[in-house]
Design a protein around this motif. Structure first.
Motif, PDB file in Angstrom:
ATOM      1  N   ALA A  41       0.653  -1.233   0.217  1.00 44.07           N
ATOM      2  CA  ALA A  41       0.031   0.106   0.375  1.00 44.07           C
ATOM      3  C   ALA A  41       1.466   1.123   0.318  1.00 44.07           C
ATOM      4  N   ILE A  42       1.748   1.566   0.252  1.00 45.47           N
ATOM      5  CA  ILE A  42       2.835   2.616  -0.070  1.00 45.47           C
ATOM      6  C   ILE A  42       3.187   2.904  -1.156  1.00 45.47           C
ATOM      7  N   GLU A  43       2.894   3.720  -1.131  1.00 41.78           N
ATOM      8  CA  GLU A  43       2.751   4.608  -3.124  1.00 41.78           C
ATOM      9  C   GLU A  43       4.046   5.913  -2.927  1.00 41.78           C
ATOM     10  N   GLU A  44       4.297   5.758  -4.084  1.00 41.14           N
ATOM     11  CA  GLU A  44       5.392   6.840  -4.785  1.00 41.14           C
ATOM     12  C   GLU A  44       5.585   8.264  -3.866  1.00 41.14           C
ATOM     13  N   ASP A  45       4.431   8.853  -3.954  1.00 41.86           N
ATOM     14  CA  ASP A  45       4.492   9.700  -2.763  1.00 41.86           C
ATOM     15  C   ASP A  45       4.785  10.248  -1.952  1.00 41.86           C
ATOM     16  N   ASP A  46       4.593   8.900  -1.516  1.00 40.23           N
ATOM     17  CA  ASP A  46       4.575   8.496   0.410  1.00 40.23           C
ATOM     18  C   ASP A  46       5.653   8.740   0.769  1.00 40.23           C
ATOM     19  N   ALA A  47       6.563   9.601   2.120  1.00 40.48           N
ATOM     20  CA  ALA A  47       6.993   9.723   2.946  1.00 40.48           C
ATOM     21  C   ALA A  47       7.510   8.512   3.747  1.00 40.48           C
ATOM     22  N   VAL A  48       8.384   8.197   4.145  1.00 36.94           N
ATOM     23  CA  VAL A  48       8.080   6.238   4.081  1.00 36.94           C
ATOM     24  C   VAL A  48       9.646   6.656   5.688  1.00 36.94           C
ATOM     25  N   ASP A  49       9.915   6.351   6.420  1.00 37.21           N
ATOM     26  CA  ASP A  49      10.979   6.799   7.907  1.00 37.21           C
ATOM     27  C   ASP A  49      11.175   5.516   8.265  1.00 37.21           C
ATOM     28  N   GLU A  50      12.077   5.052   7.640  1.00 37.52           N
ATOM     29  CA  GLU A  50      12.347   3.338   8.344  1.00 37.52           C
ATOM     30  C   GLU A  50      12.970   3.772   9.254  1.00 37.52           C
ATOM     31  N   TYR A  51      12.801   2.728  10.533  1.00 37.63           N
ATOM     32  CA  TYR A  51      12.872   2.641  11.351  1.00 37.63           C
ATOM     33  C   TYR A  51      13.766   0.457  11.017  1.00 37.63           C
ATOM     34  N   GLU A  52      15.099   1.146  10.676  1.00 32.19           N
ATOM     35  CA  GLU A  52      15.184  -0.418  10.039  1.00 32.19           C
ATOM     36  C   GLU A  52      15.553  -1.780  11.467  1.00 32.19           C
ATOM     37  N   ALA A  53      16.397  -1.308  12.283  1.00 31.16           N
ATOM     38  CA  ALA A  53      16.709  -1.948  13.085  1.00 31.16           C
ATOM     39  C   ALA A  53      15.948  -2.900  14.077  1.00 31.16           C
ATOM     40  N   GLU A  54      14.288  -1.939  14.116  1.00 36.91           N
ATOM     41  CA  GLU A  54      13.406  -2.018  14.808  1.00 36.91           C
ATOM     42  C   GLU A  54      12.428  -2.932  13.705  1.00 36.91           C
ATOM     43  N   LYS A  55      12.622  -2.368  12.220  1.00 37.05           N
ATOM     44  CA  LYS A  55      11.605  -3.490  11.793  1.00 37.05           C
ATOM     45  C   LYS A  55      10.283  -2.656  11.196  1.00 37.05           C
ATOM     46  N   ILE A  56      10.661  -0.999  11.127  1.00 31.95           N
ATOM     47  CA  ILE A  56       8.886  -0.222  11.375  1.00 31.95           C
ATOM     48  C   ILE A  56       9.247   0.276  10.410  1.00 31.95           C
ATOM     49  N   LYS A  57       8.308   0.591  10.007  1.00 31.83           N
ATOM     50  CA  LYS A  57       7.543   1.796   8.729  1.00 31.83           C
ATOM     51  C   LYS A  57       7.060   2.646   9.236  1.00 31.83           C
TER      52      LYS A  57
END
Length: 161
Positions: free
Chosen positions: A99-115
């Motif tokens: 469901a993530i769209e091209e114009d969405d801002a995505v903050d990735e908390y990588e170690a937590e596996k949370i976006k």
């Protein structure tokens, strides 16, 4: 009256110098506040230039929800909609990678596996938002601290700009 004011100000300055000793020349003094609780300590890395900053108590709760959902990755979609006490309401729900769209801002908390995903329109209102969590019996839940809000309602779930 004028002399009384000067005398009071002088006494305040004198008492302040005893309570807060001055730093040595060339050294600036900073107040450092230690976390009041172990839960307040940040044990993860916040993405650079994050749209939404997730505070430690909120991160702890999101970890619990990820485990409860039995998923490897948690996608948290945040946004705003018209309505609420102050004009705009916060919207927060789980989403999927698809469901993530091209114009969405995505903050990735990588170690937590949370976006944390924010749509382009909502980003105007949510940039700089701090997401926290409270486990109080009355008024508990996720808390929004929005630097863009000019007004906020008492329940904390809506704001105005």
């Amino acid at each position: 009256m004028k002399y009384t004011t000067i005398l009071i100000l002088s006494l305040l300055q004198l008492s302040a110098s005893f309570l807060m000793p001055s730093a040595p020349a060339g050294v600036s003094r900073q107040l450092q506040s230690a976390p009041s609780d172990v839960e307040d300590a940040v044990d993860y890395s916040v993405p650079e230039d994050a749209v939404v900053v997730i505070k430690p108590k909120a991160m702890k709760r999101l970890r619990e929800l990820r485990e409860k959902e039995k998923t490897d990755n948690l996608v948290l979609r945040m946004g705003v909609r018209n309505g609420g006490c102050s004009g705009l309401s916060y919207v927060m729900d789980f989403s999927t990678e698809d469901a993530i769209e091209e114009d969405d801002a995505v903050d990735e908390y990588e170690a937590e596996k949370i976006k944390c995903v924010v749509d382009a329109k909502s980003m105007l209102y949510l940039y700089g938002l701090e997401l926290d969590y409270s486990d109080e019996l009355i008024g508990g839940g996720f808390k929004f601290f929005n630097p863009n809000a000019e007004e906020s309602c008492g329940c904390g779930s809506s704001f105005g700009v």
